[in-house]
Design a protein around this motif. Structure first.
Motif, PDB file in Angstrom:
ATOM      1  N   ARG A   1       0.846  -1.196   0.000  1.00 15.95           N
ATOM      2  CA  ARG A   1       0.000   0.000   0.000  1.00 15.95           C
ATOM      3  C   ARG A   1       0.880   1.245   0.000  1.00 15.95           C
ATOM      4  O   ARG A   1       1.751   1.396   0.861  1.00 15.95           O
ATOM      5  N   VAL A   2       0.672   2.130  -0.961  1.00 13.23           N
ATOM      6  CA  VAL A   2       1.464   3.357  -1.037  1.00 13.23           C
ATOM      7  C   VAL A   2       0.616   4.607  -0.815  1.00 13.23           C
ATOM      8  O   VAL A   2       1.158   5.701  -0.643  1.00 13.23           O
ATOM      9  N   ALA A   3      -0.676   4.456  -0.831  1.00 10.33           N
ATOM     10  CA  ALA A   3      -1.580   5.574  -0.526  1.00 10.33           C
ATOM     11  C   ALA A   3      -2.682   5.060   0.382  1.00 10.33           C
ATOM     12  O   ALA A   3      -3.259   3.996   0.128  1.00 10.33           O
ATOM     13  N   ASP A   4      -2.945   5.792   1.433  1.00 11.81           N
ATOM     14  CA  ASP A   4      -3.920   5.384   2.438  1.00 11.81           C
ATOM     15  C   ASP A   4      -5.131   6.311   2.406  1.00 11.81           C
ATOM     16  O   ASP A   4      -4.982   7.528   2.301  1.00 11.81           O
ATOM     17  N   LEU A   5      -6.299   5.741   2.519  1.00 10.11           N
ATOM     18  CA  LEU A   5      -7.530   6.516   2.445  1.00 10.11           C
ATOM     19  C   LEU A   5      -7.589   7.586   3.533  1.00 10.11           C
ATOM     20  O   LEU A   5      -7.996   8.725   3.288  1.00 10.11           O
TER      21      LEU A   5
ATOM     22  N   GLY B   1      -6.396  10.439   1.408  1.00  8.38           N
ATOM     23  CA  GLY B   1      -7.773  10.630   0.940  1.00  8.38           C
ATOM     24  C   GLY B   1      -8.157   9.679  -0.176  1.00  8.38           C
ATOM     25  O   GLY B   1      -9.268   9.741  -0.708  1.00  8.38           O
ATOM     26  N   TRP B   2      -7.265   8.804  -0.530  1.00  8.37           N
ATOM     27  CA  TRP B   2      -7.541   7.775  -1.535  1.00  8.37           C
ATOM     28  C   TRP B   2      -6.601   6.594  -1.288  1.00  8.37           C
ATOM     29  O   TRP B   2      -5.625   6.710  -0.555  1.00  8.37           O
TER      30      TRP B   2
END
Length: 221
Positions: A28-32, A36-37
């Motif tokens: 995972r490189v981007a977290d909600l 924000g996504w």
């Protein structure tokens, strides 16, 4: 069920054919909550999970994945339901012929079910898989199939795989789809295979999503 997904899942730390192919990594490189996504980095190779492979894997300058026209990715399929195979057990020409019993036509996809996919998450999935006897691959080639699909990860004995059976198969630009899962649920009913690889120019194969659609008419293409 009209549609059957016969694709094996791609997971972090899953089985691999080993070096020089890198292991699968999913990060995972981007977290909600943070960005924000949500987004992930995927490290795959041409033989990750269920993949579609072309003759360019073993013959220089031959057909690659991006060269395969869409109409060759959808074909009438015949499933050969073999008895459950154990570790390093062979697949014979006689049992393939008996399993299809005249249902196979030139240009069809042949899908071979051994039940070995039950070991998908085990370390021995590759190293102890069942494999074709040379006469079995010679029989497949004589049937003039367009695609060979398997629920095992190796065509040849994984302890001594010199690629000779793969070369025999790929000589006429056939397609190899492996390893598959869930073929036991397909039974022997007529089916249409839909096998959609990633469109990546310049490579011999990519991970693939493979679906079987049951047909009401055995003669339907």
């Amino acid at each position: 069920m009209r549609f059957l997904d016969i694709t094996g899942p791609i997971r972090q730390g899953m089985w691999s054919y080993g070096a020089p192919l890198p292991p699968v990594e999913i990060e995972r490189v981007a977290d909600l909550r943070r960005e924000g996504w949500s987004g992930h980095k995927l490290l795959l190779n041409t033989l990750s999970g269920t993949y579609l492979e072309t003759a360019d894997h073993l013959f220089e300058g031959r057909e690659q994945i991006a060269d395969v026209p869409p109409e060759r990715l959808i074909s009438r399929a015949v499933v050969a339901q073999l008895p459950d195979k154990g570790p390093l057990e062979t697949i014979t020409a006689a049992e393939l012929s008996e399993a299809v019993r005249g249902r196979l036509r030139p240009g069809d996809a042949l899908l071979v079910s051994t039940g070995w996919d039950r070991n998908w998450d085990e370390e021995r999935f590759v190293t102890e898989c069942p494999y074709f006897e040379p006469e079995a691959m010679e029989w497949v080639v004589r049937q003039d199939v367009s695609l060979l699909g398997l629920d095992v990860p190796c065509v040849q004995d994984p302890r001594d795989d010199d690629g000779s059976l793969n070369r025999l198969f790929f000589q006429r630009d056939r397609l190899l789809l492996a390893p598959l899962t869930g073929l036991r649920a397909a039974g022997e009913a007529p089916a249409r295979l839909i096998a959609l690889p990633l469109l990546i120019p310049g490579v011999c194969g990519t991970p693939c999503r493979a679906i079987l659609e049951r047909l009401s008419d055995p003669q339907e293409p």
